[in-house]
Design a protein around this motif. Structure first.
Motif, PDB file in Angstrom:
ATOM      1  N   LEU A   1      -0.663   0.602  -1.313  1.00 34.81           N
ATOM      2  CA  LEU A   1      -1.604   1.175  -2.273  1.00 34.81           C
ATOM      3  C   LEU A   1      -0.867   2.185  -3.152  1.00 34.81           C
ATOM      4  N   PRO A   2      -1.387   2.451  -4.345  1.00 36.34           N
ATOM      5  CA  PRO A   2      -0.782   3.488  -5.178  1.00 36.34           C
ATOM      6  C   PRO A   2      -0.843   4.843  -4.455  1.00 36.34           C
ATOM      7  N   ALA A   3       0.143   5.674  -4.692  1.00 36.18           N
ATOM      8  CA  ALA A   3       0.197   6.998  -4.052  1.00 36.18           C
ATOM      9  C   ALA A   3      -0.730   7.966  -4.795  1.00 36.18           C
ATOM     10  N   LEU A   4      -2.018   7.748  -4.624  1.00 35.52           N
ATOM     11  CA  LEU A   4      -3.060   8.559  -5.263  1.00 35.52           C
ATOM     12  C   LEU A   4      -4.021   9.057  -4.196  1.00 35.52           C
ATOM     13  N   ASP A   5      -4.610  10.214  -4.427  1.00 37.94           N
ATOM     14  CA  ASP A   5      -5.595  10.746  -3.472  1.00 37.94           C
ATOM     15  C   ASP A   5      -6.719   9.744  -3.213  1.00 37.94           C
ATOM     16  N   THR A   6      -7.122   8.998  -4.237  1.00 36.33           N
ATOM     17  CA  THR A   6      -8.214   8.040  -4.080  1.00 36.33           C
ATOM     18  C   THR A   6      -7.839   6.869  -3.171  1.00 36.33           C
TER      19      THR A   6
ATOM     20  N   ASP B   1       7.168  11.989  -3.582  1.00 35.98           N
ATOM     21  CA  ASP B   1       7.106  11.570  -4.986  1.00 35.98           C
ATOM     22  C   ASP B   1       6.935  10.059  -5.098  1.00 35.98           C
ATOM     23  N   SER B   2       6.269   9.481  -4.131  1.00 35.35           N
ATOM     24  CA  SER B   2       6.102   8.027  -4.067  1.00 35.35           C
ATOM     25  C   SER B   2       5.189   7.517  -5.163  1.00 35.35           C
ATOM     26  N   GLU B   3       5.458   6.287  -5.582  1.00 36.64           N
ATOM     27  CA  GLU B   3       4.544   5.580  -6.476  1.00 36.64           C
ATOM     28  C   GLU B   3       3.568   4.736  -5.678  1.00 36.64           C
ATOM     29  N   LYS B   4       4.025   4.291  -4.483  1.00 34.48           N
ATOM     30  CA  LYS B   4       3.139   3.525  -3.604  1.00 34.48           C
ATOM     31  C   LYS B   4       3.391   3.967  -2.169  1.00 34.48           C
ATOM     32  N   VAL B   5       2.386   3.721  -1.341  1.00 39.25           N
ATOM     33  CA  VAL B   5       2.458   4.028   0.084  1.00 39.25           C
ATOM     34  C   VAL B   5       2.084   2.749   0.822  1.00 39.25           C
ATOM     35  N   SER B   6       2.819   2.453   1.879  1.00 38.28           N
ATOM     36  CA  SER B   6       2.582   1.240   2.664  1.00 38.28           C
ATOM     37  C   SER B   6       1.979   1.603   4.003  1.00 38.28           C
ATOM     38  N   CYS B   7       1.151   0.710   4.515  1.00 34.95           N
ATOM     39  CA  CYS B   7       0.541   0.907   5.827  1.00 34.95           C
ATOM     40  C   CYS B   7       0.647  -0.394   6.612  1.00 34.95           C
ATOM     41  N   GLU B   8       1.074  -0.283   7.857  1.00 42.20           N
ATOM     42  CA  GLU B   8       1.099  -1.424   8.765  1.00 42.20           C
ATOM     43  C   GLU B   8       0.341  -1.046  10.020  1.00 42.20           C
ATOM     44  N   LEU B   9      -0.368  -2.013  10.584  1.00 37.23           N
ATOM     45  CA  LEU B   9      -1.034  -1.779  11.843  1.00 37.23           C
ATOM     46  C   LEU B   9      -0.848  -2.982  12.737  1.00 37.23           C
ATOM     47  N   TRP B  10      -0.705  -2.702  14.018  1.00 35.81           N
ATOM     48  CA  TRP B  10      -0.522  -3.724  15.033  1.00 35.81           C
ATOM     49  C   TRP B  10      -1.431  -3.416  16.199  1.00 35.81           C
TER      50      TRP B  10
ATOM     51  N   LEU C   1      -0.032   2.434  14.221  1.00 35.15           N
ATOM     52  CA  LEU C   1      -0.199   2.605  12.784  1.00 35.15           C
ATOM     53  C   LEU C   1       1.102   3.171  12.240  1.00 35.15           C
ATOM     54  N   GLU C   2       1.544   2.651  11.114  1.00 31.36           N
ATOM     55  CA  GLU C   2       2.759   3.179  10.498  1.00 31.36           C
ATOM     56  C   GLU C   2       2.525   3.289   9.002  1.00 31.36           C
ATOM     57  N   VAL C   3       2.777   4.476   8.446  1.00 30.55           N
ATOM     58  CA  VAL C   3       2.608   4.733   7.020  1.00 30.55           C
ATOM     59  C   VAL C   3       3.979   5.090   6.457  1.00 30.55           C
ATOM     60  N   THR C   4       4.383   4.373   5.407  1.00 30.62           N
ATOM     61  CA  THR C   4       5.714   4.550   4.825  1.00 30.62           C
ATOM     62  C   THR C   4       5.593   4.980   3.374  1.00 30.62           C
ATOM     63  N   ASP C   5       6.339   6.046   3.029  1.00 26.99           N
ATOM     64  CA  ASP C   5       6.388   6.525   1.652  1.00 26.99           C
ATOM     65  C   ASP C   5       7.712   6.102   1.032  1.00 26.99           C
ATOM     66  N   GLU C   6       7.881   6.419  -0.245  1.00 27.35           N
ATOM     67  CA  GLU C   6       9.114   6.061  -0.948  1.00 27.35           C
ATOM     68  C   GLU C   6      10.078   7.230  -1.069  1.00 27.35           C
ATOM     69  N   GLY C   7       9.744   8.351  -0.464  1.00 25.61           N
ATOM     70  CA  GLY C   7      10.654   9.491  -0.457  1.00 25.61           C
ATOM     71  C   GLY C   7      10.366  10.505  -1.539  1.00 25.61           C
ATOM     72  N   GLY C   8      11.329  11.385  -1.691  1.00 26.63           N
ATOM     73  CA  GLY C   8      11.199  12.438  -2.683  1.00 26.63           C
ATOM     74  C   GLY C   8      10.548  13.688  -2.136  1.00 26.63           C
ATOM     75  N   GLY C   9      10.177  13.680  -0.868  1.00 28.08           N
ATOM     76  CA  GLY C   9       9.595  14.863  -0.247  1.00 28.08           C
ATOM     77  C   GLY C   9      10.666  15.645   0.491  1.00 28.08           C
ATOM     78  N   ARG C  10      10.265  16.349   1.504  1.00 24.59           N
ATOM     79  CA  ARG C  10      11.211  17.108   2.315  1.00 24.59           C
ATOM     80  C   ARG C  10      12.236  16.167   2.944  1.00 24.59           C
TER      81      ARG C  10
END
Length: 155
Positions: free
Chosen positions: A28-33, A75-84, A92-101
């Motif tokens: 999904l896009p890296a937006l609060d919504t 500073d991600s443009e998208k965030v990924s989520c996987e669930l098993w 649950l695993e949530v992956t960003d594109e970086g740019g943070g700490r």
């Protein structure tokens, strides 16, 4: 034909049957919504898989916290989520594109219990049996994962 989200029997070398883990993934896009959309998608899939409401509630809270952190602290443009669902475990695993700490998210030791933020990873550490952070597959972002017990009404 089975849906791609259903558990399928697998035959192993000894001839006994095991069940393939249930898995789903989305971006999904890296937006609060997008946080609400991530919660909706996870709940929809878990209910389709016959996961009980108690387990769904814990998963909903976990994905909300992990997704919110990825949106707000990178500073991600998208965030990924996987669930098993593997046996009696939900991951649950949530992956960003970086740019943070550079070391990834960390729980805050001194949390303002009346504040609106800062309790997310503390909450994750209480709800999850195990959780952690690893570099994503491209080593730019972070993958934050959490595992918890999962009860299903169907096998």
């Amino acid at each position: 034909m089975a849906s791609p989200h259903e558990a399928l029997p697998l035959e192993n070398r000894t001839g006994s049957t095991a069940v393939r883990p249930l898995r789903d993934a989305f971006h999904l896009p890296a937006l609060d919504t997008s946080v609400a959309e991530a919660r909706r998608r996870v709940l929809e899939r878990l209910r389709e898989w016959g996961v009980t409401e108690d387990s769904c509630g814990d998963a909903e809270l976990l994905v909300s916290e992990l997704f919110t952190n990825a949106v707000r602290h990178t500073d991600s443009e998208k965030v990924s989520c996987e669930l098993w669902v593997i046996g009696v475990r939900l991951r649950l695993e949530v992956t960003d594109e970086g740019g943070g700490r550079p070391l990834g998210p960390q729980p805050k030791p001194d949390v303002d219990t009346d504040g609106e933020s800062g309790r997310g990873l503390l909450l994750v550490s209480v709800l999850a049996d195990e959780w952690g952070i690893r570099p994503d597959d491209r080593a730019h972002g972070h993958a934050v994962w959490a595992e918890l017990p999962c009860v299903r009404t169907v096998s």
